[in-house]
Every structure is written in structure tokens, then in C-alpha cells.
Design a protein around this motif. Structure first.
Motif, PDB file in Angstrom:
ATOM      1  N   UNK A 119     -12.541 -13.924 -11.773  1.00 11.35           N
ATOM      2  CA  UNK A 119     -13.071 -12.710 -11.138  1.00 11.35           C
ATOM      3  C   UNK A 119     -13.028 -11.527 -12.108  1.00 11.35           C
ATOM      4  N   UNK A 120     -11.913 -11.373 -12.809  1.00 15.05           N
ATOM      5  CA  UNK A 120     -11.756 -10.246 -13.740  1.00 15.05           C
ATOM      6  C   UNK A 120     -12.707 -10.372 -14.922  1.00 15.05           C
ATOM      7  N   UNK A 165      -6.848   0.125   1.172  1.00 14.35           N
ATOM      8  CA  UNK A 165      -6.416   0.063  -0.236  1.00 14.35           C
ATOM      9  C   UNK A 165      -6.894   1.308  -0.979  1.00 14.35           C
ATOM     10  N   UNK A 178      -9.619  -2.379  -8.085  1.00 15.82           N
ATOM     11  CA  UNK A 178      -8.723  -1.232  -8.245  1.00 15.82           C
ATOM     12  C   UNK A 178      -8.070  -1.260  -9.629  1.00 15.82           C
ATOM     13  N   UNK A 179      -7.752  -2.469 -10.103  1.00 17.61           N
ATOM     14  CA  UNK A 179      -7.133  -2.547 -11.430  1.00 17.61           C
ATOM     15  C   UNK A 179      -8.127  -2.083 -12.503  1.00 17.61           C
ATOM     16  N   UNK A 200       1.540   2.671  -3.599  1.00 16.10           N
ATOM     17  CA  UNK A 200       0.494   2.823  -4.611  1.00 16.10           C
ATOM     18  C   UNK A 200       0.567   4.162  -5.333  1.00 16.10           C
ATOM     19  N   UNK A 201       0.970   5.213  -4.615  1.00 13.94           N
ATOM     20  CA  UNK A 201       0.924   6.534  -5.233  1.00 13.94           C
ATOM     21  C   UNK A 201       2.108   6.838  -6.124  1.00 13.94           C
ATOM     22  N   UNK A 235      -8.909  -5.175  -4.262  1.00 13.38           N
ATOM     23  CA  UNK A 235      -7.639  -5.095  -5.000  1.00 13.38           C
ATOM     24  C   UNK A 235      -7.887  -5.331  -6.488  1.00 13.38           C
ATOM     25  N   UNK A 236      -8.744  -6.311  -6.797  1.00 12.48           N
ATOM     26  CA  UNK A 236      -9.027  -6.602  -8.193  1.00 12.48           C
ATOM     27  C   UNK A 236      -9.746  -5.418  -8.855  1.00 12.48           C
ATOM     28  N   UNK A 239      -5.280 -11.997  -0.144  1.00 14.98           N
ATOM     29  CA  UNK A 239      -5.605 -10.991   0.864  1.00 14.98           C
ATOM     30  C   UNK A 239      -6.910 -11.348   1.555  1.00 14.98           C
ATOM     31  N   UNK A 243      -9.929 -10.360   4.767  1.00 14.18           N
ATOM     32  CA  UNK A 243     -10.501  -9.372   5.691  1.00 14.18           C
ATOM     33  C   UNK A 243     -10.137  -9.876   7.076  1.00 14.18           C
ATOM     34  N   UNK A 246       0.797  -1.234   0.000  1.00 20.77           N
ATOM     35  CA  UNK A 246       0.000   0.000   0.000  1.00 20.77           C
ATOM     36  C   UNK A 246       0.832   1.288   0.000  1.00 20.77           C
ATOM     37  N   UNK A 276      -8.315 -16.040 -13.549  1.00 19.81           N
ATOM     38  CA  UNK A 276      -8.880 -14.721 -13.892  1.00 19.81           C
ATOM     39  C   UNK A 276     -10.401 -14.719 -14.031  1.00 19.81           C
ATOM     40  N   UNK A 280      -8.540   2.252 -11.527  1.00 14.21           N
ATOM     41  CA  UNK A 280      -7.377   3.148 -11.574  1.00 14.21           C
ATOM     42  C   UNK A 280      -7.163   3.763 -12.959  1.00 14.21           C
ATOM     43  N   UNK A 328      -1.938  -3.469  -7.454  1.00 11.36           N
ATOM     44  CA  UNK A 328      -3.265  -3.980  -7.096  1.00 11.36           C
ATOM     45  C   UNK A 328      -3.416  -5.426  -7.535  1.00 11.36           C
ATOM     46  N   UNK A 336      -1.678  -0.112 -10.737  1.00 15.00           N
ATOM     47  CA  UNK A 336      -2.446  -1.203 -11.338  1.00 15.00           C
ATOM     48  C   UNK A 336      -1.755  -2.541 -11.115  1.00 15.00           C
ATOM     49  N   UNK A 367     -11.312  -7.854   0.649  1.00 12.19           N
ATOM     50  CA  UNK A 367     -10.027  -7.221   0.357  1.00 12.19           C
ATOM     51  C   UNK A 367      -9.510  -7.617  -1.020  1.00 12.19           C
ATOM     52  N   UNK A 368      -9.571  -8.904  -1.318  1.00 18.34           N
ATOM     53  CA  UNK A 368      -9.107  -9.360  -2.636  1.00 18.34           C
ATOM     54  C   UNK A 368      -9.977  -8.763  -3.732  1.00 18.34           C
ATOM     55  N   UNK A 387      -4.183  -8.721  -5.358  1.00 20.17           N
ATOM     56  CA  UNK A 387      -5.299  -9.616  -5.667  1.00 20.17           C
ATOM     57  C   UNK A 387      -4.840 -11.066  -5.645  1.00 20.17           C
ATOM     58  N   UNK A 417      -4.473   4.883  -2.760  1.00 21.02           N
ATOM     59  CA  UNK A 417      -4.381   5.367  -4.134  1.00 21.02           C
ATOM     60  C   UNK A 417      -4.141   6.872  -4.192  1.00 21.02           C
TER      61      UNK A 417
END
Lengths: 165, 470
Positions: free
Chosen positions: B123-124, B430, B166-167, A145-146, B163-164, A162, A164, A142, B121, B170, A154, A151, B159-160, A158, B434
Motif C-alpha cells: 500500500x505504501x 482519525x 496519515x503517515x 495523536x496530538x 491511517x496509512x 482497522x 469501517x 486516537x 508495504x 503528517x 498512524x 506518524x 479506515x486502514x 494501519x 491529528x
């Protein structure tokens, strides 16, 4: 972040060093930049950084240096486990064919930047190399990220199971 | 996260406070509490302090909880080998058995499926397909992102999923004008939807497991479909309302955005097999009330099938998030001795609950759960509150109409409605990383969603849940 990830520049010509440092300004806040003028000094700086519990994420190295040349330095650094993980980039106009092949085969060279470079091109290489470095070596992505490739970071998160909590 | 061996000053202080908390009940006599209750209180104190101050990882505290209970409170432990008038010691197998509680096995099945989905992949690609109908209007794109995120996080970790996603967002954010509030709305929509979506199914997020595990130790089994029937309608309403909140707070300036998620479904044999197993498992889960085969039994299907085919190999098995299973098991285990030693009842009876109406109790538990989990781990918040609610219901102290399942549900759901701070949940962290927003943006929007959640939980607890439960 207590533990810092350094960028090391090995370059003997002052103007070139200044130009590199200037072009890397935006990374300073996240990745402190250290410089060395020759191979021996580079080794000292690396030892110092590692001894203080920090890491060297990226080494930007000139080839033609007084004393040991850049490619040989990079090959030597493979002996130090922590430095072997560092991303290694040759920044030079003068490394011949053979030296470059040697660097790829024996020093795990990650990239070759031909002088003169552009600021954008340099930044792109630095972002790409450091992104790969932190994905391979850092648990928490984290904080990067900036400044790095968010991408790609992230996507690495994934795939990293990860959860919770 | 430093290990125990090279602790910082702050960690050492937290550890010492925890140890003091552990020792105090040994040293002072509390009237009305059994000897075993004193020991259970000791364990509760050290666990609560360690979970809150986190000098060690939260799963490590759970491991400590199980160890301490086996050592001190089990029949095989050193303090209570014989049954006495006020405590019949539990066998140690009860405590360690929580690691194979059906809800743990269900989670294991979920982990394995999610792992395979990410590997191929799925999920994507699902995201890509599901987002298509939402067009290019920013408002509807945000809605689409929220719906898809919630749907995925109901079956994968929040969380996962974040993260996914976010791709996906972004690149959109990068193309949007810097001052456009749309950027903030987009960046917040994902973690919010993931937090909310996790509520929808038993495997959505660990607090659900804590609730279901605690109820199972009381002999109440909640089927996958029962949970969905109770929770999913709430998720839908809170999700849509959060969408409105985000649009209202961060009104998009852009009128059109383009999604370009490239890719296609993998079509090799292994991938097809994974889609098949994924489909069958989820289908069997969501139809449990029709065929009656328990969801934990079904969960063994993907575990075995994916291992047998080598899709889940040794390396991937090792990389599964086992610590989450320990975390939940420790929580269920703590609940067992808080009940059996009479500790939970003692805590409960020190307050005269009958003067409070049940609506007040629902609001109070929901509010406390939301506040706690804004600062603590959601799972820990649920773990600490559930035993109290269970005793409140089973002891009859709260009077008629205080249903055990209802109040457990209130706590479990509310624990997932905390999203005011970056530390509230990993998805929030997460989104914050950013750099698209300031903390105040998250706090404002998270506060609004929290208040909305509190109201919705109260309404559901008053009108909808009793309808389903009775």
C-alpha cells in the motif's frame, strides 16, 4: 478518558524533581505526572494508581536514592505484571557500568538519560517511550495523536486491521 | 467500549429501552400484521435501538439478531414450527447461512489481500509511485492524495487506508506554516477521499456488502464489474468536486510542498508472490464481465493461496476483522425475516407511496441515508433502510419505474457520503485526532460534500443508472 496513564518520577533531590516536572509540563494534560522520593514511596504510588484502575506508562527513575537504589527498584517492579509493562528510563549521572547492565538485563530498561539533560532530549525520550507503550497496551490510539508520535501511531493503526463499520 | 458485564448507567438505560422495544410488539396487537410479523418487529426494534444507542458493540447486536431469529422465527424455533396461512417459517440455515453469503466470502478475500498488502508495504509503495506524477504544487498534491486514497480504499478498508495516508501527510503538515489553510485541506482530503473511494467496488466498504447481500436474497446478483460500472463514475465526479470544495474552502497559502516518502518495493520471494496474487485477484475481479467467474469464487484464490504459502498464518487469520463479517451477515439476516414475515411490507403499505414521484423517493431515501449515517454507523444505516426499499420495490407500492436495484444503490452509496462529524466515519475520527482542524471545518466541508453527493446521486439515479440497469 476515564482510565489515565501516569508518568511516575522517582527522584530524591527536590531541585531535580522540580526541573523534571517543569520539563514535562506539556504532557500533564494527557499523562498526569506523579512523584516519589524513594523506592518505597514509588511502590505505594504505583499500587495506588493501579488500584484505581489507572496505568503507569512511564517511570523516570534516579539511580542513587535513600534506601533501595533505582536499578533494584526497577528490577523489583518487573514482578508486578502491570508495572512490568511500564516503560522504564534511568535519569542519572551516577549509575555505574554494572548497575546499568543489570537494569538492561533484568529490569527491561528502555532508555538511559544522563544528567544533565536538555528539555528537548527529555521530551523526545518521553514521546518515543510513551508511543511504544500506548501502541502495545491501548486499543484506541486516537487520543494520543496530538501529543505523541502521530506518524508511528498512524502506522500502528494501519497494521492493526482497522475496519469501517 | 465496555462489556455487557460492567455496563455504565447510560448503557443500562439503552439496554432497557431496547428490551422494552423488544417486548412492546408482543403485548399489543397491530392490525394487519401477522403474528410472525409482530415477532420480526420485536427483533427489528431491539436491533435498531441497540445499533443506534450502542450499549453493546454493533457486531454483538448482529449476533443477537441472528440468535433471536433462529430462536423465534425459524422452522426449528419455538414459536412457528408449522407453516400457517400468513407465515411459512424459514429454516434456521437461511439465517446462519448469511455468514457464508457470497458477499461475505468476497469480503474475506478483500481482508486477506489487504492484510498481505500491509504486511509487505504494498500500500505504501503503491502510494509512493502513484503520487510522483502530481508534482509539488499543493493543489495537485491534494488531488494526487485524494485519487490515490480513493483508489486504495476501493480495495482496502477506508479506515486502514486513512491511517496509512496519515503517515504520508503528517510530515507535510508539520512542515507547513501553522496558519496555512492548506493544513486543514490536507487533513480533510484523506478521510473524504477514503469515504468516497469506498463506494467504487463491492469490497470497498461494508454498506456496499449490505446492498449486494440484500439483493442476492432477492435473487439479483450484482457482478463486481456491474457494481463498478454503476458506482465508479459517481465516485470520480464526487471526488473531483470534493477536491474543488476543499481548495475553495481552504485555499493553500504555500506554493510548493515536498513529498518525501522513502522506501522501495520489497523484492523477496514472499513479497513477489503477494504482488502476483494481488494483481491476479484484482484483475479477475475487474474483468468479471469478460470471463464470468463470480467475484466471490475468485476471492477464494487469495484466501487459499496466501494460507497455503504460510503468508497468512494462524495469527494473521485470527486477527482478520471477523466482526465486520458478522455485522454484515446480521444485517442481511434481518432483511430476510422482515421480508418473509411481511413486516417490511406492512411498514411500507402504511404510507400511500403512489402520491410521491420516483424522483422524490430517490431524494428522500438518499437524504435519510446521509443524515442517518452522519450519526450512526454507515453499515447500520444501510441495514435499517434496505429492507424498506426492497419491500417498496417488490410490493409495487411505489408504482412503476421504482427499480429495486436502483433504490438499493441509492441507499448504499448515500450511506458512504456522510462525513460531517468526527463520529460519522472512522476515517473522519482519525483526521480529527491529528488536531489540525476544528470540528466546524469538518462540518462545513462535510456538509458541502453531502449536499453535492445528494445532488449527484439524484442525477445518476435519474439519468445514468437506468441506462446501465435496463
Amino acid at each position: 478518558m476515564d482510565e489515565k496513564i501516569y508518568i511516575l518520577i522517582v527522584e530524591d533531590e527536590l531541585e531535580v524533581m522540580d526541573a523534571l516536572i517543569k520539563d514535562l509540563e506539556k504532557f500533564e494534560e494527557y499523562f498526569p505526572v506523579e512523584s516519589a522520593n524513594n523506592a518505597n514511596e514509588a511502590r505505594e504510588v504505583i499500587d495506588y494508581i493501579l488500584d484505581h484502575g489507572h496505568k503507569v506508562g512511564l517511570i523516570l527513575c534516579d539511580h542513587v536514592l535513600p534506601g533501595q537504589n533505582g536499578v533494584d527498584l526497577l528490577i523489583d517492579l518487573q514482578q508486578i505484571p502491570e508495572a512490568a509493562k511500564s516503560k522504564k528510563v534511568l535519569v542519572t549521572g551516577q549509575a555505574g557500568h554494572e548497575d546499568t547492565i543489570l537494569a538492561i538485563n533484568k529490569a527491561d530498561l528502555d532508555h538511559y538519560i544522563a544528567k544533565p539533560w536538555t528539555k528537548e532530549q527529555l521530551a523526545e525520550v518521553v514521546v518515543s517511550e510513551l508511543t511504544d507503550y500506548v501502541i502495545a497496551n491501548e486499543k484506541n490510539l486516537l487520543p494520543f495523536m496530538q501529543i505523541l508520535d502521530s506518524g508511528k501511531l498512524s502506522d500502528a493503526m494501519r497494521k492493526n486491521q482497522l475496519t469501517d463499520h | 467500549m465496555l462489556s455487557f458485564m460492567n455496563a455504565t448507567y447510560k448503557q443500562l438505560t439503552s439496554i432497557i429501552i431496547g428490551l422494552i422495544g423488544f417486548l412492546v410488539p408482543f403485548l399489543i396487537e397491530i392490525p394487519g400484521l401477522s403474528d410472525a410479523g409482530h415477532v420480526a418487529l420485536s427483533i427489528f426494534c431491539i436491533a435498531a435501538i441497540f445499533w443506534m444507542l450502542e450499549p453493546v458493540p454493533i457486531y454483538a447486536t448482529s449476533m443477537l439478531v441472528i440468535l433471536l431469529q433462529v430462536f423465534f422465527l425459524s422452522k426449528q424455533g419455538i414459536l412457528f414450527p408449522e407453516a400457517s396461512a400468513d407465515y411459512i417459517p424459514t429454516s434456521y440455515t437461511e439465517f446462519i447461512g448469511t455468514l457464508a453469503n457470497p458477499i461475505i466470502i468476497l469480503f474475506l478475500g478483500g481482508f486477506v489481500l489487504a492484510d498481505a498488502a500491509v504486511k509487505f508495504d504494498l500500500d505504501k509503495n503503491l502510494t509512493r509511485v502513484l503520487l510522483k506524477p502530481f508534482g509539488s504544487n499543493p493543489k495537485f498534491i491534494i488531488l494526487g492524495l485524494m485519487v490515490v486514497t480513493a483508489l486504495l480504499s476501493a480495495f482496502m478498508s477506508n479506515t486502514a487506508t486513512t491511517a496509512m495516508m496519515m503517515t504520508v501527510i503528517l510530515p507535510i503538515i508539520a512542515r507547513t506554516q501553522p496558519g496555512d489553510p492548506l493544513r486543514i485541506g490536507l487533513a480533510l482530503s484523506i478521510p473524504f477521499a477514503a469515504n468516497i473511494g469506498g463506494i467504487a467496488t463491492p469490497i470497498g466498504t461494508p454498506p456496499n456488502a449490505v446492498v449486494i447481500g440484500a439483493l442476492s436474497t432477492q435473487g439479483i446478483n450484482i457482478a463486481f464489474t456491474d457494481w463498478m460500472l454503476l458506482a465508479a463514475p459517481l465516485v470520480a465526479v464526487v471526488l473531483i468536486a470534493s477536491w474543488f470544495i476543499l481548495l475553495w474552502m481552504f485555499k493553500p497559502a504555500s506554493t510548493k510542498i515536498e513529498l518525501d516518502i522513502s522506501g522501495s518495493f520489497q523484492k523477496n520471494k514472499e513479497a513477489l508472490f503477494v504482488y502476483l496474487i494481488f494483481g491476479i485477484t484484482v484483475l479477475l475481479w475487474v474483468t468479471e464481465s469478460l470471463h464470468g467467474v463470480g467475484s466471490s469464487i475468485v476471492a477464494l484464490l487469495p484466501v487459499a493461496a496466501l494460507s497455503l504459502t504460510g503468508i497468512l498464518d494462524q495469527d494473521r487469520i485470527r486477527k482478520l476483522p471477523w466482526e465486520v463479517l458478522w455485522l454484515v451477515a446480521g444485517g442481511i439476516s434481518l432483511g430476510i425475516s422482515m421480508e418473509s414475515t411481511g413486516l417490511a411490507e406492512w411498514i411500507i403499505t402504511s404510507i400511500n407511496w403512489s402520491i410521491f414521484s420516483s424522483i422524490f423517493l430517490v431524494i428522500a431515501f438518499s437524504l435519510v441515508a446521509i443524515i442517518m449515517s452522519n450519526f450512526l454507523s454507515n453499515t447500520v444505516s444501510a441495514t435499517l433502510l434496505i429492507p424498506l426499499a426492497v419491500s417498496l420495490a417488490t410490493s409495487g407500492a411505489a408504482g412503476e419505474g421504482f427499480s429495486l436495484v436502483l433504490i438499493s444503490l441509492v441507499i448504499g452509496v448515500s450511506a458512504s457520503l456522510a462525513m460531517m462529524l468526527p463520529i460519522s466515519t472512522p476515517p473522519n475520527a482519525i483526521a480529527m485526532s491529528t488536531g489540525t482542524m476544528k470540528t466546524k471545518h469538518m462540518t462545513r466541508a462535510g456538509f458541502a460534500v453531502g449536499i453535492l453527493g445528494l445532488i449527484m446521486v439524484t442525477l445518476y439515479a435519474l439519468f445514468y443508472w437506468p441506462l446501465i440497469l435496463n
